[in-house]
Design an enzyme around this catalytic site. Structure first.
Site, PDB file in Angstrom:
ATOM      1  N   ARG A 214      -0.673   2.532   4.014  1.00  0.00           N
ATOM      2  CA  ARG A 214      -0.604   1.183   3.450  1.00  0.00           C
ATOM      3  C   ARG A 214      -1.461   1.101   2.186  1.00  0.00           C
ATOM      4  NH1 ARG A 214       0.080  -0.416   9.168  1.00  0.00           N
ATOM      5  NH2 ARG A 214      -2.139  -0.313   9.577  1.00  0.00           N
ATOM      6  N   CYS A 355       7.387   9.170  12.988  1.00  0.00           N
ATOM      7  CA  CYS A 355       6.319   9.276  13.982  1.00  0.00           C
ATOM      8  C   CYS A 355       6.801  10.047  15.204  1.00  0.00           C
ATOM      9  CB  CYS A 355       5.799   7.894  14.364  1.00  0.00           C
ATOM     10  SG  CYS A 355       7.059   6.862  15.110  1.00  0.00           S
TER      11      CYS A 355
END
Ligand code: SAH
Length: 408
Positions: A214, A355
């Site tokens: 992020r 992921c």
């Protein structure tokens, strides 16, 4: 409880691997309930490893110490917490970030157990029944090292769904302190205000593992805004959950952010996160839109409607839960790449993550590149990233996160 194991398992344990599978056990001195301490000896009767026995699932023993014996109890847990804090020193001392993972299971020597910090509270999540009998010691160790206001216990579905799970593990439980605001835990990430909802949310309430990505998104958007000064800079965040990447893009200078997710409550929380951060002028200026539904369908609709974004973020859930799903998962990532590129403005930035621990890093990156080539949008890589400092990797199966930043 003493165990003897197959030679291949001896080698793995000697190499520090944290799992012993049931089918590599040759001899066990007696049946033991989950959470009992198991000690593995080699053919010559020498100590190999000590850990907690699980009576369910393919992993029969989770190793807490190998090479030299250790006593499983509060002293060992406190040592593990202190080591974990040392490793995370930069995060611990950063006042702008109060949400991070303190113990990441196997990778911090506490296999099957995770502890996340949100402000002054801790969320403890167990992924194995074997921790049940040791929770009191774990909590007293956390209290001693971290003085939290609250410790909330969650158990993963594989634990709550087990017929062997005691009632105490089937519901979330407050093991220490009190929770305010219906279990909302407020915390900061790089100065941004967020809320985790452990009782409703995924994981322990927030995807802490994407924090550094992020930050990269914010940085890239900022540079993009500087480069193109003043023009529209719309960003699309697909699989947004509660908008972590959306806020980062907004603070970087995105003029518009669209968050897409199948979960209505997650999107409403994303809106709330924008509200909570309105004192930042760039967040206040960014227009935020949410679209609820299937990401694949929404991406096609956006493409058909001619919408184009300067950055597209794709952070889907795991596509491969086991080895048999790897091929399909790779095809899924490629479909996403093509759809993402169909709404990416020429020269824009694609951010795509995976992921799935079953998908090796190299294969993921090659698949994304191949899909982009097929779509005649070859990717110029900016960066490939892996695990953040609070999600360390100490054994092969511990690696799951990979992310590609590229211009197309
Ligand atoms: N990027 C997020 C984490 C994403 S987790 C963050 O930084 O916080 C994956 C998200 O995908 C979840 O919020 C889940 O609700 C959503 N999801 C799963 N399948 C989906 C689908 N088919 N379409 C849209 N969203 C989906």
């Amino acid at each position: 409880m003493a165990l003897r194991v197959e030679p291949s398992a001896e080698r793995a344990l000697r190499g520090g691997h944290p799992w012993l599978f049931g089918d590599s056990i040759r001899e066990m001195s007696r049946e033991a309930p989950h959470g009992s301490v198991g000690v593995v000896f080699d053919r010559k009767g020498r100590f190999l490893a000590v850990g907690l026995l699980d009576s369910e699932g393919p992993i029969r023993l989770r190793v807490l110490a190998s090479g030299k014996p250790a006593r499983i109890g509060p002293d060992l847990f406190r040592e593990r917490i202190r080591n974990a804090l040392d490793l995370r020193e930069d995060l611990v001392s950063d006042r702008g970030t109060t949400g991070y993972r303190i113990l990441s299971g196997e990778n911090d020597g506490m296999p099957g157990l995770v502890v996340d910090q949100y402000g002054d509270s801790l969320v403890l999540k167990i992924y194995s029944l074997s921790w049940g009998p040791h929770l009191r010691d774990v909590v007293s160790s956390l209290e001693a090292e971290l003085s939290p206001n609250a410790v909330l216990l969650l158990a993963a579905r594989r634990v709550t769904g087990s017929p062997l799970a005691p009632p105490a593990l089937q519901e979330p439980a407050l093991l220490h302190g009190t929770l305010s605001d219906h279990g909302t835990l407020s915390f900061l990430e790089r100065g941004l205000r967020f809320e985790a909802h452990p009782l409703l949310g995924h994981k322990t309430g927030f995807y802490l593992d994407q924090r550094e990505n992020r930050a990269r998104v914010e940085d890239l958007v900022r540079r993009e805004a500087e480069r193109t000064g003043g023009t529209a800079l719309p960003v699309l965040n697909v699989f947004s959950y509660t908008g972590g990447f959306s806020l980062a893009a907004a603070r970087g200078g995105a003029t518009e952010v669209v968050s897409v997710d199948a979960s209505g409550p997650a999107l409403r929380q994303a809106e709330r996160h924008f509200e909570l951060n309105r004192d930042d002028p760039r967040v206040a200026r960014a227009r935020h839109r949410t679209l609820e539904g299937d990401a694949f369908g929404i991406l096609s609709e956006l493409a058909d409607a001619g919408e184009r974004f300067r950055m597209v973020i794709l952070d889907p859930p795991s596509f491969a839960k086991d080895a048999s799903q790897v091929r399909r998962a790779l095809a899924g990532y490629q479909r996403l790449t093509r759809l993402g590129l169909s709404v990416l403005a020429p020269g824009g930035l694609l951010v795509q993550a995976s992921c799935s621990s079953r998908i090796p890093e190299e294969e993921f990156h090659s698949a994304v590149h191949a899909a982009a080539l097929q779509a005649r949008r070859p990717l110029e890589e900016v960066e490939r990233t892996g695990h953040p400092v609070d999600h360390p990797v100490t054994f092969p199966e511990g690696a799951y996160l990979k992310c590609l930043f590229a211009r197309a």
